[in-house]
Design an enzyme around this catalytic site. Structure first.
Site, PDB file in Angstrom:
ATOM      1  N   ARG A  55       0.846  -1.186   0.000  1.00  0.00           N
ATOM      2  CA  ARG A  55       0.000   0.000   0.000  1.00  0.00           C
ATOM      3  C   ARG A  55       0.888   1.245   0.000  1.00  0.00           C
ATOM      4  O   ARG A  55       1.986   1.239   0.564  1.00  0.00           O
ATOM      5  CB  ARG A  55      -0.886   0.036   1.266  1.00  0.00           C
ATOM      6  CG  ARG A  55      -2.073  -0.902   1.213  1.00  0.00           C
ATOM      7  CD  ARG A  55      -3.110  -0.457   0.182  1.00  0.00           C
ATOM      8  NE  ARG A  55      -4.264  -1.340   0.114  1.00  0.00           N
ATOM      9  CZ  ARG A  55      -4.439  -2.319  -0.777  1.00  0.00           C
ATOM     10  NH1 ARG A  55      -3.544  -2.567  -1.698  1.00  0.00           N
ATOM     11  NH2 ARG A  55      -5.549  -3.049  -0.770  1.00  0.00           N
ATOM     12  N   HIS A  69      -1.615   0.444  -9.807  1.00  0.00           N
ATOM     13  CA  HIS A  69      -2.271  -0.547  -8.941  1.00  0.00           C
ATOM     14  C   HIS A  69      -2.829  -1.711  -9.769  1.00  0.00           C
ATOM     15  O   HIS A  69      -4.033  -1.987  -9.769  1.00  0.00           O
ATOM     16  CB  HIS A  69      -3.376   0.108  -8.094  1.00  0.00           C
ATOM     17  CG  HIS A  69      -3.765  -0.707  -6.892  1.00  0.00           C
ATOM     18  ND1 HIS A  69      -4.124  -0.156  -5.689  1.00  0.00           N
ATOM     19  CD2 HIS A  69      -3.842  -2.060  -6.699  1.00  0.00           C
ATOM     20  CE1 HIS A  69      -4.418  -1.116  -4.825  1.00  0.00           C
ATOM     21  NE2 HIS A  69      -4.252  -2.288  -5.424  1.00  0.00           N
TER      22      HIS A  69
HETATM   23  P1  NDP Z   1      -2.357 -11.796   4.191  1.00  0.00           P
HETATM   24  O1  NDP Z   1      -3.220 -11.186   5.233  1.00  0.00           O
HETATM   25  O2  NDP Z   1      -2.650 -13.168   3.728  1.00  0.00           O
HETATM   26  O3  NDP Z   1      -0.834 -11.760   4.665  1.00  0.00           O
HETATM   27  C1  NDP Z   1      -0.287 -10.687   5.361  1.00  0.00           C
HETATM   28  C2  NDP Z   1       1.116 -11.057   5.830  1.00  0.00           C
HETATM   29  O4  NDP Z   1       1.705  -9.915   6.457  1.00  0.00           O
HETATM   30  C3  NDP Z   1       1.123 -12.180   6.862  1.00  0.00           C
HETATM   31  O5  NDP Z   1       2.218 -13.034   6.630  1.00  0.00           O
HETATM   32  C4  NDP Z   1       1.326 -11.432   8.186  1.00  0.00           C
HETATM   33  O6  NDP Z   1       1.997 -12.177   9.170  1.00  0.00           O
HETATM   34  C5  NDP Z   1       2.211 -10.301   7.730  1.00  0.00           C
HETATM   35  N1  NDP Z   1       2.129  -9.159   8.656  1.00  0.00           N
HETATM   36  C6  NDP Z   1       1.040  -8.429   8.985  1.00  0.00           C
HETATM   37  N2  NDP Z   1       1.367  -7.464   9.875  1.00  0.00           N
HETATM   38  C7  NDP Z   1       2.689  -7.609  10.115  1.00  0.00           C
HETATM   39  C8  NDP Z   1       3.611  -6.929  10.946  1.00  0.00           C
HETATM   40  N3  NDP Z   1       3.244  -5.899  11.727  1.00  0.00           N
HETATM   41  N4  NDP Z   1       4.891  -7.356  10.975  1.00  0.00           N
HETATM   42  C9  NDP Z   1       5.287  -8.405  10.209  1.00  0.00           C
HETATM   43  N5  NDP Z   1       4.454  -9.090   9.380  1.00  0.00           N
HETATM   44  C10 NDP Z   1       3.178  -8.698   9.340  1.00  0.00           C
HETATM   45  O7  NDP Z   1      -2.385 -10.765   2.951  1.00  0.00           O
HETATM   46  P2  NDP Z   1      -2.207 -11.074   1.404  1.00  0.00           P
HETATM   47  O8  NDP Z   1      -0.951 -11.831   1.211  1.00  0.00           O
HETATM   48  O9  NDP Z   1      -3.460 -11.603   0.826  1.00  0.00           O
HETATM   49  O10 NDP Z   1      -2.059  -9.570   0.851  1.00  0.00           O
HETATM   50  C11 NDP Z   1      -1.081  -8.699   1.376  1.00  0.00           C
HETATM   51  C12 NDP Z   1      -1.331  -7.276   0.911  1.00  0.00           C
HETATM   52  O11 NDP Z   1      -0.975  -7.132  -0.450  1.00  0.00           O
HETATM   53  C13 NDP Z   1      -2.788  -6.805   0.948  1.00  0.00           C
HETATM   54  O12 NDP Z   1      -3.176  -6.412   2.242  1.00  0.00           O
HETATM   55  C14 NDP Z   1      -2.755  -5.638  -0.011  1.00  0.00           C
HETATM   56  O13 NDP Z   1      -2.382  -4.482   0.693  1.00  0.00           O
HETATM   57  C15 NDP Z   1      -1.657  -5.999  -0.982  1.00  0.00           C
HETATM   58  N6  NDP Z   1      -2.188  -6.346  -2.310  1.00  0.00           N
HETATM   59  C16 NDP Z   1      -1.877  -5.544  -3.363  1.00  0.00           C
HETATM   60  C17 NDP Z   1      -2.340  -5.832  -4.616  1.00  0.00           C
HETATM   61  C18 NDP Z   1      -1.965  -4.973  -5.763  1.00  0.00           C
HETATM   62  O14 NDP Z   1      -2.545  -5.126  -6.856  1.00  0.00           O
HETATM   63  N7  NDP Z   1      -1.011  -4.069  -5.624  1.00  0.00           N
HETATM   64  C19 NDP Z   1      -3.197  -6.986  -4.870  1.00  0.00           C
HETATM   65  C20 NDP Z   1      -3.460  -7.783  -3.703  1.00  0.00           C
HETATM   66  C21 NDP Z   1      -2.963  -7.469  -2.471  1.00  0.00           C
HETATM   67  P3  NDP Z   1       1.324 -13.538   9.783  1.00  0.00           P
HETATM   68  O15 NDP Z   1       1.331 -14.521   8.647  1.00  0.00           O
HETATM   69  O16 NDP Z   1       2.241 -13.916  10.839  1.00  0.00           O
HETATM   70  O17 NDP Z   1      -0.061 -13.142  10.199  1.00  0.00           O
HETATM   71  C1  OXD Z   2      -5.704  -5.082  -3.350  1.00  0.00           C
HETATM   72  C2  OXD Z   2      -6.289  -5.770  -4.486  1.00  0.00           C
HETATM   73  O1  OXD Z   2      -6.047  -5.386  -2.211  1.00  0.00           O
HETATM   74  O2  OXD Z   2      -6.204  -5.196  -5.599  1.00  0.00           O
HETATM   75  O3  OXD Z   2      -4.865  -4.210  -3.596  1.00  0.00           O
HETATM   76  O4  OXD Z   2      -6.792  -6.868  -4.330  1.00  0.00           O
END
Ligand code: NDP
Ligand code: OXD
Length: 309
Positions: free
Chosen positions: A224, A272
């Site tokens: 983000r 994005h």
């Molecule tokens: P998940 O919720 O499945 O995974 C999040 C990961 O981040 C987990 O491994 C979690 O740890 C870790 N995490 C969260 N908070 C912390 C912290 N404070 N310190 C260390 N690690 C942390 O999310 P997704 O993989 O599905 O997606 C991740 C992000 O990618 C989304 O929230 C979104 O912002 C972004 N995204 C962007 C897209 C784009 O087109 N640019 C498309 C899709 C997603 P733990 O496993 O231990 O809980």
């Molecule tokens: C996001 C998506 O969360 O595009 O960024 O799915």
């Protein structure tokens, strides 16, 4: 019982069409033409105007149109007692990995430089950076990050990862929590941010943390925009602590036309798109959650409101 689609910066109609293909009897409305507010029980949202969800007294579940839910949780007037669900889709992972592979290959093969040289017809070849000399660091080892880390490892990159809880991913050295954050940065050349946006992760891509990366250092932000402190990035590029950045997400989207990112020679901007949710692919899970809401059954991909992701 009605499903309301509320989105900004996305077209609602392909979502309505995809949902109707699953069940043509659905009562779907598109904000702001929601009709009787009491009818609305389920909202499918992307960057909804803050405060709008308060208008629906019978709203029970809010579904994000994407993987992230920060755009929903940032609403200061989010009604209490709502259930929140998000999209989990294997197709998202494939697209994300393709995008990241392209960004990594483009950095290794000096594509920024060659595109800039093209304007003046300059012929100046350089050998690609060696894979064996680069470590990829993946921040966030969730649905997307874990697969991305494994796939880069399978391509013979050295890979490290960082998350809140312990992970055991073959060929990936995983670091956990704040106490191991510095070591994670110290081992990383190419940093891929796949964290969710929460209070704990906002501004995590700042001068202090990014200065800890191993040189040559490169940033790929697909998490983000609010993870990144923009002025810190400018200083790190100017002081050559970072060789460049590939940015897909921004604090303000769409990114304004006069933003300095667009014109910086070491920054690549994409709008994005690293993994776009395809309505047809994810409509079944949305319809299932809509039906389960009605039946009072557990929902798919429910978000933990305390963790914020
Ligand atoms: P998940 O919720 O499945 O995974 C999040 C990961 O981040 C987990 O491994 C979690 O740890 C870790 N995490 C969260 N908070 C912390 C912290 N404070 N310190 C260390 N690690 C942390 O999310 P997704 O993989 O599905 O997606 C991740 C992000 O990618 C989304 O929230 C979104 O912002 C972004 N995204 C962007 C897209 C784009 O087109 N640019 C498309 C899709 C997603 P733990 O496993 O231990 O809980
Ligand atoms: C996001 C998506 O969360 O595009 O960024 O799915």
């Amino acid at each position: 019982m009605t499903l309301l689609v509320i989105c900004q910066n996305k077209e609602p109609q392909p979502w309505v069409d995809a949902l109707m293909k699953i069940d043509s009897r659905l009562d779907i409305r598109i904000w702001p033409d929601e009709g009787e507010p009491n009818d609305i029980t389920f909202a499918l949202v992307w960057q909804h105007p803050h405060g709008v969800l308060q208008r629906y007294p019978n709203l029970k579940t809010v579904s994000s149109m994407g993987a992230g839910v920060d755009h929903i949780l940032q609403d200061p007037q989010l009604p209490s007692g709502l259930k929140l669900v998000r999209i989990i889709d294997p197709g998202l992972v494939d697209d994300m990995f393709d995008y990241l592979s392209m960004a990594v290959a483009s950095y290794r093969h000096h594509q920024h430089r060659y595109f800039n040289y093209q304007a003046s017809g300059r012929w100046s070849p350089d050998a690609p950076l060696k894979k064996s000399a680069l470590t990829i660091g993946v921040m966030g080892l969730g649905q997307l990050g874990e697969v991305v880390a494994s796939r880069f490892a399978a391509q013979n990159f050295k890979v490290v990862g960082w998350s809140t809880s312990e992970k055991n991913i073959p060929q990936v050295t995983a670091f956990v929590g704040e106490s191991q954050q510095k070591e994670f940065f110290n081992r990383t050349n190419i940093l891929i941010n796949l964290l969710p946006l929460t209070d704990a992760t906002r501004s995590i891509l700042n001068a202090v943390n990014l200065s800890q990366l191993k040189k040559p250092a490169y940033l790929i932000n697909v998490g983000r925009g609010q993870h990144l402190v923009e002025d810190d990035l400018r200083h790190l590029l100017e002081s050559e602590k970072l060789s460049g950045a590939c940015l897909d997400v921004f604090s303000e989207e769409p990114l304004s036309v006069d933003h300095w990112f667009w014109r910086h020679p070491q920054i690549k901007v994409t709008p994005h798109v690293s993994s776009l949710t395809q309505p047809d692919r994810v409509a079944p899970q949305i319809v299932q959650n809509y039906q389960q809401t009605f039946l009072g059954l557990p929902l798919l991909n429910q978000v933990d409101l305390n963790r914020g992701y």
